[in-house]
Structure formats: structure tokens, C-alpha cells
Design an enzyme around this catalytic site. Structure first.
Site, PDB file in Angstrom:
ATOM      1  N   HIS A 212      40.184  45.971  44.801  1.00 44.46           N
ATOM      2  CA  HIS A 212      39.200  45.409  43.869  1.00 44.46           C
ATOM      3  C   HIS A 212      38.332  46.514  43.280  1.00 44.46           C
ATOM      4  CE1 HIS A 212      40.161  41.635  46.167  1.00 44.46           C
ATOM      5  NE2 HIS A 212      40.153  41.168  44.925  1.00 44.46           N
ATOM      6  N   HIS A 252      35.601  40.359  35.821  1.00 53.09           N
ATOM      7  CA  HIS A 252      35.827  39.231  36.730  1.00 53.09           C
ATOM      8  C   HIS A 252      35.640  39.562  38.204  1.00 53.09           C
ATOM      9  CE1 HIS A 252      39.699  41.157  37.458  1.00 53.09           C
ATOM     10  NE2 HIS A 252      39.878  40.315  38.468  1.00 53.09           N
TER      11      HIS A 252
END
Length: 467
Positions: A212, A252
Site C-alpha cells: 500500500h 484511494h
């Protein structure tokens, strides 16, 4: 950001060549180049420049700049330092076997430091001559531009692109797409504010996270672009839809801590309490994105009502990536397809399709060519296992998929494909029965077989790169 300047003097045993003196006035470099390491965003820590005085051709002045962006993994309680974007140039100093004549008047006007040079009026600088050997980074920049020409290709290698842009893949790719769609002119966006916003977004991703991070965000943005080009969407989406789709993709997972919601809830993290254990990370990503939009002032020129509406719709796109609500979205999508209820002329239906595109883009890694799929799988598994190790260290119950002793990368991927990815992309293929959907399902099937022990030898032999 902490900086430290040094200006040592390096005496030379020969004069600086003319073709070097004809350059901009400084040679910038990085001591830990992203081009020579597997984790570029962790390496670009030290930058510097070599400058010189044309009046003294036997001395180089070395300037070092040490930059520390984030000091630890997790949420940074302090305010992020907002500073100009860092784009490291890679220069190569070559010597030419040419005779060195007297220094010209134009050469004497060259200033000691690059900073003072760029502040000099253009007419005093004189023309800059280039040699085919002297700028290494132009080769890499050129390759990055060539890649952007094929940004709509499904086999787009975001890892290579990130190396060619020295860890600035998210900024470079998103900025390019804004230009390509004409969003800057349509929304009258300030270029400086847009660049600043994208840089702040990229910096607020944790480079320490194996998965991430900003590279994942860039990959999702590129996938979102591929979906926006699908006929059903390309013919009906408004400019606002496209703007929100790209911003949502880029933000996001903003400020993702590298652990999942389960971990935050178990450890009584303040974010879990703030969002009442519901879509904790997604709510944080959304609020962080809104904060950067407001801090950068990117949309400040728009009416307040329009800005608030865009922020809400941005939130609904980011919240759609909550994997715990996968079945809710999938059931609604399937129901709409069964009864033919999706009308792309309706703004609500169009936004729902955009949500589904966002979901697909977020978890599309198993639909990429095997070479890319495997790299992403390695990264996400490493992040899972790191969380499990942390949970064991603090005597917390280990979360599912996070125990390296009882899980394997192949098993995790096979289950993920079978129970999450295949159902979603099968329905997306019903909605958008295009060549791209066929390619994605082909890769998905081949990759699933690969994790079972039969990896595909050559993706390109079976699936086209683009349709």
C-alpha cells in the site's frame, strides 16, 4: 523535512571541459538512485549538485542535500512538511578530447550556483548547447515519455515506470492523464496547485509499505484509466466523472498504515474509535484526500456547493474499495445487470458503475500479466506477514492471512482469486463485454493455474497487450 548543506571544494587536476561549462551551471545527482535498487521510494534520500565558477575552471563546488521524509511506519502525528516536489536528475560528467580555448564572455556570465543561475534573466544566460553524452537522465525521461504513450495498455509495467521517474510514478502518470483529458482547461485548474496537490498525495503514501504505497496508487490510477476508456463509459462519462475517477484512484489508499482494519480495531487505534469500526481505513483515506484538496486549494475557485458535492462523490468512490462490503456492491451490480437496470444516462447509475470500476481497479493485480501479478503478490504477502509478525510480538491474535507459519503466498492468491476477484470481474465482463475484459479474464485464469503450479511461460503469446 530536515536539510543539511555542505559546500566542500574539490580541486581538479585538469580544467572543466567546455561542454560541461556550457551546461546549466550545475549537475544534480542522488547518492542512492532509484534506478539501481528494488525499492526506489526508500532510496531517494540524498540529493546534491555540483556547481562551478566559469572564472575558475579548476574547482568544483559540491552541494549535498539530505532529506528525511518519514521517520517511522504508521501514522505521523505531526504535520507533514509541505515542500516542493523532488525530482532527482541523474547526470553523467564526460570528458571530451577537445581543445580548451579562453573562456568566453558568455561563459563568464555563468554564476557560481544553480540557484542564482536560474534567477538570472533569460537574456543573460545565453543559449544552452547539449552533447549527446552528457545527460544520462534525459534517456530515462525519454523512456518514461515513451511509456506514457502506451499508458492505456493493460500490460503497462508500473514498476519500470516508477524506476524511470525515480519514484515519481504517481505524480507523473496522474498529471499526464489530467493533460490528456483536458481537465486542466475544462476546470480551469492552476498548474502549480495541481502539481503541489499530486506531490502531497504521493508523499502521504508510506514508502515503507511493501504494497500500500504510491506505486500501488499509480497502478490503480492506470487501471482506472483503462476502464474509463471502455466504450460504455467513454461515451457517457462527464468531465466531472473522469476527474473524480482519477483523483479517487490516486488517493484511494492515502496515508495507509500498512495494516488492515482488523489490526486497528484490536489495538484500539484512535481511527477505529473515530469512525466507529466501520470502513476505518477508507474513511481515513477519503478525509485525508479532502484535506489535501483543501490545503492545496486545487478546487478553491469553484463554487462552494460544487466543491462539497465533489468531495462527497469522491468519498463514495473511495469507500467503495472497502473489501468488507464486497458482497453488497457485487449483489447490487449483479441485480442491475440481470434486470437491465443500469442506465448510463442517469447520473446515479453512472456513478455506481464508476464505483464498480474503482473496485475492479483496486484489486486488478491478479488480472495483470503473470510477471506483474507475481510482483504484486510478493508485496501484499510481505505486508500481510509483517502485520502478523507485529501481532505476535505484541501478543495480539494474529489476523487471517497474516501468519507466515500457516499461510503461503500461493494459497492466499488462489483463495483471493476464487472468492473475491473472479466473481467481481465475471460481472464486470457481463457489463463491459470488450476485448479488455477477455484479456483480464484470460490472465486471471492463467495466473490462477500458475499459483497451482503451472505458471504461464509467455503472456504475450496468448493475450494482446491492448485491444
Amino acid at each position: 523535512m530536515e536539510v543539511c548543506y555542505q559546500l566542500p571544494v574539490l580541486p581538479l587536476d585538469r580544467p572543466v571541459p567546455k561542454h560541461v561549462l556550457s551546461r546549466r551551471g550545475a549537475i544534480s545527482f542522488s547518492s542512492s538512485s532509484a534506478l539501481f535498487g528494488p525499492t526506489p521510494r526508500q532510496l531517494s534520500k540524498r540529493r546534491g549538485a555540483i556547481s562551478y565558477d566559469s572564472a575558475d575552471q579548476t574547482t568544483l563546488y559540491i552541494r549535498m542535500l539530505d532529506v528525511r521524509v518519514r521517520s517511522h511506519v504508521g501514522f505521523d502525528p505531526g504535520r507533514r512538511a509541505t515542500h516542493p516536489y523532488l525530482h532527482v536528475d541523474f547526470r553523467s560528467l564526460h570528458c571530451c578530447q577537445e581543445s580548451l580555448g579562453p573562456v568566453s564572455a558568455r561563459g563568464l556570465r555563468r554564476l557560481l550556483s544553480f540557484q542564482r543561475y536560474v534567477q538570472t534573466p533569460r537574456f543573460l544566460r545565453g543559449p544552452t548547447t547539449f552533447n549527446s553524452l552528457h545527460i544520462l537522465d534525459q534517456d530515462y525521461t525519454g523512456q518514461a515519455k515513451c511509456m506514457l504513450e502506451k499508458v492505456g495498455s493493460w500490460d503497462f509495467d508500473i514498476f519500470l515506470f516508477d524506476r524511470l521517474t525515480n519514484g515519481n510514478s504517481l505524480v507523473s502518470l496522474t498529471f499526464h492523464l489530467f493533460i490528456q483529458y483536458g481537465l486542466i482547461q475544462l476546470f480551469q485548474l492552476d498548474l502549480v496547485k495541481l502539481r503541489r496537490f499530486l506531490v502531497m498525495v504521493q508523499e502521504d503514501y508510506h514508502s515503507q509499505n511493501p504494497y500500500h504505497n504510491a506505486v500501488h496508487a499509480a497502478d490503480v490510477t492506470q487501471a482506472m484509466y483503462c476502464y474509463l476508456r471502455e466504450p460504455k463509459l467513454a461515451k457517457t462519462l462527464t468531465s466531472c466523472d473522469i476527474l473524480l475517477g482519477l483523483v479517487a484512484a490516486a488517493t484511494h489508499d492515502l496515508d495507509h498504515p500498512g495494516v488492515n482494519q482488523c489490526f486497528l480495531v484490536k489495538t484500539d487505534h484512535y481511527l477505529a474509535a473515530l469512525y466507529k469500526n466501520t470502513s476505518v481505513l477508507e474513511n481515513h483515506h477519503w478525509k485525508s484526500a479532502v484535506g489535501l484538496l483543501r490545503e492545496s486549494g486545487l478546487l478553491a475557485h469553484l463554487p462552494v456547493e460544487d466543491r462539497l458535492k465533489m468531495e462527497r462523490r469522491l468519498g463514495s468512490l473511495i469507500l467503495a474499495t472497502d473489501i468488507s462490503r464486497q458482497n453488497d456492491y457485487l449483489s447490487e451490480f449483479r441485480s442491475n445487470l440481470d434486470r437491465g437496470g443500469l442506465r448510463m444516462g442517469d447520473s446515479n447509475d453512472r456513478h455506481f458503475v464508476l464505483q464498480m470500476a474503482m473496485k475492479c481497479a483496486d484489486i486488478c493485480n491478479p488480472c495483470r500479466p503473470w510477471k506483474l501479478c507475481k510482483q504484486w503478490s510478493n508485496r501484499v504477502t510481505e505486508e500481510f506477514f509483517h502485520q502478523g509478525d507485529t501481532e505476535k510480538k505484541h501478543n495480539v491474535e494474529v489476523s487471517p492471512l497474516c501468519d507466515r507459519q500457516t499461510n503461503s503466498m500461493a494459497k492466499i492468491q488462489i483463495d483471493f482469486i476464487s472468492y473475491v476477484v473472479e466473481p467481481l470481474f465475471s460481472e464486470w465482463g457481463r457489463f463491459s463485454a470488450t476485448c479488455l475484459s477477455q484479456v483480464m479474464m484470460g490472465h486471471l485464469s492463467a495466473n490462477k493455474a500458475g499459483w497451482k503450479g503451472s505458471p504461464p511461460e509467455d503472456d504475450h503469446a496468448h493475450f494482446p497487450a491492448s485491444c
